[in-house]
Write an enzyme that holds these catalytic residues in place. Structure first.
Site: not given
Length: 469
Positions: A278, A281, A310, A345, A363, A386
């Site tokens: 993590e 990341w 969208w 998360n 988004w 996102w």
């Protein structure tokens, strides 16, 4: 002996701070923190993040005082004003050098290059350092020489290339002689702090960050691989606000993990290895922000997805923001965010995918809402998450992967504990019935019907993405 000006930004700590360590080796240091309220708000940060940031700067001032290093505060509304303000301060103090740690998103990088050019043009020394990540963007590249756009090969390259020297921690500076320059009085928090839930939920400063790290490693990390996806369990480190503002370094985290894991990072204890993943990341998204600056400018990484049709229904978006979607796990998560400035998360993934796939809302709207409320609002990580959920970004979820919120709820909150905690209306229901109450129960407790049927929304999303090809 020449004076060095140390510029703090999102590295609010004394221990293991590369630029501060290097500056102190040269001689006396004066520290400065620029409060760029207008710029931060233009970037979308809200009361929670800004309050935590400013509280962290105040905590830093107290920590620096123990080393006789004065902290000066300057109000500089935008990044464009930073070069002139820093140069004027350096000239007033008689400082011959400016030291700082590098930041990688587009606006911050351009600001820093302008500062470097300004100081060099004035004949002053300026030095910047890699501090927040193990590898400078561009050091880890694919066989073709490109920046990585998928996490797994990036992670493999990270582990393959990491050396002990990149994880060595830097000592805090020695206590310097009392300077003739006095620290500024601690600034008051701005009025927006009255609207910050973070003031009640989070304590700023590197000592608090170290306390969180110790608690996590001593009490939780061994079950982290199993517990981290269950929001009703206190199974995560809660270090993200401190990492995002540099109140603790990645090196301290990595060293602590290795100390408990026989020197290993990728293997050994599953909880420790998963947590290290993590942390990597976070670094991956910093590389993406630098290597693909379009993501810093409101653009999709997968450029063809800019043509997505969208729906952007304002009523749907408002219902999502307020936690009135009729899907209990979504609504509970959104209320956790609004009331604490933080969201688990797993729930960030579920709520983001619901907004982008079920409601077909751009988004960027969700990204901005999260950044406005999160105390740990880190641009690179937030944007990356996102775009992953929306299937527009690096390492994105395939467009046909669409989480069923009810299935996710049953899997990761099996007894409905998290839902009951954040949705008091449903707390009286048996745990198993909290995931998707039937119409009669909804009516009895006053909980809304779902905004959209999962299967209908799923097919609509698939059709919308297929139309891109």
């Amino acid at each position: 002996m020449s004076l060095t000006l140390m510029w703090f930004r999102s590295d609010l700590r004394v221990h293991d701070n590369t630029a501060l360590h290097m500056a102190a080796r040269r001689g006396p240091v004066v520290a400065v923190f620029l409060r760029s309220m207008e710029q931060w708000q233009q970037h979308g940060h809200g009361a929670n993040k800004i309050t935590f940031w400013l509280q962290g700067a105040n905590a830093l001032g107290k920590a620096l005082a123990q080393y006789n290093i004065p902290l000066l505060n300057r109000h500089v509304p935008t990044f464009e004003a930073a070069p002139g303000a820093l140069l004027a301060l350096a000239e007033t103090l008689g400082a011959t050098s400016l030291y700082f740690n590098r930041e990688y998103p587009w606006n911050e990088w351009q600001r820093d290059q302008a500062v470097i050019n300004t100081f060099r043009h004035a004949g002053l020394d300026v030095q910047s350092f890699r501090d927040a990540i193990a590898f400078e963007p561009g050091e880890l590249v694919t066989g073709k020489g490109d920046f990585y756009s998928v996490f797994t090969p990036f992670s493999r390259a990270w582990h393959r290339s990491i050396e002990a020297s990149r994880l060595n921690m830097f000592d805090a500076p020695a206590c310097q002689s009392l300077a003739s320059i006095s620290a500024d009085p601690e600034p008051e928090l701005p009025t927006l702090s009255a609207h910050s839930v973070a003031t009640q939920q989070w304590v700023s400063g590197e000592q608090e960050a170290s306390n969180h790290l110790h608690h996590f490693l001593s009490q939780q990390v061994h079950l982290y691989a199993r517990d981290r996806d269950f929001p009703a369990i206190s199974g995560t480190s809660l270090l993200s606000p401190y990492l995002s503002l540099g109140m603790i370094s990645y090196r301290q985290c990595m060293q602590a993990a290795m100390a408990m894991n026989e020197g290993l990072l990728a293997e050994g204890n599953p909880g420790l290895a998963t947590w290290v993943k993590e942390l990597i990341w976070r670094e991956f998204y910093q590389h993406v922000a630098f290597g693909f600056p379009r993501v810093c400018k409101g653009r999709a990484f997968q450029q063809h997805t800019e043509m997505l049709a969208w729906r952007n229904d304002p009523k749907d978006f408002a219902a999502w923001c307020e936690g009135h979607t009729g899907y209990p796990i979504i609504d509970a998560a959104m209320r956790q965010l609004r009331e604490t400035g933080w969201m688990h998360n797993r729930l960030r993934m579920i709520t983001a995918m619901f907004l982008t796939k079920h409601l077909l809302t751009d988004w960027r709207k969700g990204e901005a809402f999260f950044l406005r409320h999160l105390v740990d609002g880190d641009f690179a990580a937030n944007n990356g998450g996102w775009q992953w959920a929306a299937s527009t970004g690096t390492d994105a979820a395939p467009y046909f992967r669409i989480f069923n919120p009810t299935t996710q709820s049953k899997r990761f909150d099996p007894d409905g504990q998290f839902i009951g905690r954040w949705l008091p209306l449903l707390d009286a229901l048996p745990g198993k019935q909290r995931h998707a109450p039937d119409p009669v129960l909804r009516s009895e407790v006053g909980y809304p019907a779902p905004l959209v049927d999962h299967q209908v929304a799923r097919l609509r999303a698939l059709d919308t993405f297929k139309a891109l090809s």
